[in-house]
Motif scaffolding. Sequence first.
Motif, PDB file in Angstrom:
ATOM      1  N   GLY A  25     -15.137 -31.934  28.959  1.00 41.10           N
ATOM      2  CA  GLY A  25     -16.333 -32.139  29.770  1.00 41.10           C
ATOM      3  C   GLY A  25     -17.585 -32.504  29.002  1.00 41.10           C
ATOM      4  N   PHE A  26     -17.438 -32.877  27.727  1.00 44.94           N
ATOM      5  CA  PHE A  26     -18.594 -33.261  26.919  1.00 44.94           C
ATOM      6  C   PHE A  26     -18.813 -34.765  26.901  1.00 44.94           C
ATOM      7  N   GLY A  27     -17.958 -35.526  27.545  1.00 41.64           N
ATOM      8  CA  GLY A  27     -17.934 -36.971  27.544  1.00 41.64           C
ATOM      9  C   GLY A  27     -19.147 -37.730  27.070  1.00 41.64           C
ATOM     10  N   SER A  28     -20.189 -37.837  27.880  1.00 42.45           N
ATOM     11  CA  SER A  28     -21.334 -38.687  27.541  1.00 42.45           C
ATOM     12  C   SER A  28     -22.562 -37.888  27.097  1.00 42.45           C
ATOM     13  N   LYS A  29     -22.401 -36.595  26.867  1.00 41.79           N
ATOM     14  CA  LYS A  29     -23.533 -35.767  26.461  1.00 41.79           C
ATOM     15  C   LYS A  29     -23.900 -36.016  25.000  1.00 41.79           C
ATOM     16  N   GLU A  57     -16.147 -27.512  16.489  1.00 46.22           N
ATOM     17  CA  GLU A  57     -17.430 -26.982  16.954  1.00 46.22           C
ATOM     18  C   GLU A  57     -18.205 -28.107  17.619  1.00 46.22           C
ATOM     19  N   VAL A  58     -18.730 -27.819  18.802  1.00 52.54           N
ATOM     20  CA  VAL A  58     -19.539 -28.779  19.539  1.00 52.54           C
ATOM     21  C   VAL A  58     -20.891 -28.128  19.792  1.00 52.54           C
ATOM     22  N   LEU A  59     -21.944 -28.794  19.330  1.00 53.22           N
ATOM     23  CA  LEU A  59     -23.301 -28.264  19.464  1.00 53.22           C
ATOM     24  C   LEU A  59     -24.179 -29.237  20.218  1.00 53.22           C
ATOM     25  N   ALA A  60     -24.918 -28.702  21.185  1.00 55.73           N
ATOM     26  CA  ALA A  60     -25.864 -29.527  21.943  1.00 55.73           C
ATOM     27  C   ALA A  60     -27.277 -29.200  21.471  1.00 55.73           C
ATOM     28  N   PRO A  61     -28.159 -30.206  21.398  1.00 58.11           N
ATOM     29  CA  PRO A  61     -29.536 -29.924  20.987  1.00 58.11           C
ATOM     30  C   PRO A  61     -30.228 -29.032  22.008  1.00 58.11           C
TER      31      PRO A  61
END
Length: 65
Positions: A25-29, A57-61
């Motif tokens: 669900g991280f596709g276009s983020k 690991e997936v990190l969002a700003p």
Amino acid sequence: MNIQLNGKPQATSASTLEQLLVEAGFGSKTIATAVNGSFVPQPLRAQHELADGDQIEVLAPMQGG
């Protein structure tokens, strides 16, 4: 295959990091990614092959103050 995504065990049929991100669900983020502690830039995600046991690991700003 079994991997760890942000510290949680997960089974996946994805063979590349990009496929895993879409599946999760991280596709276009806008995100930053690391596999086994090594940064993987966005242009290389489609070619980055995953292996059983990889730690992703997936990190969002974050914004705020």
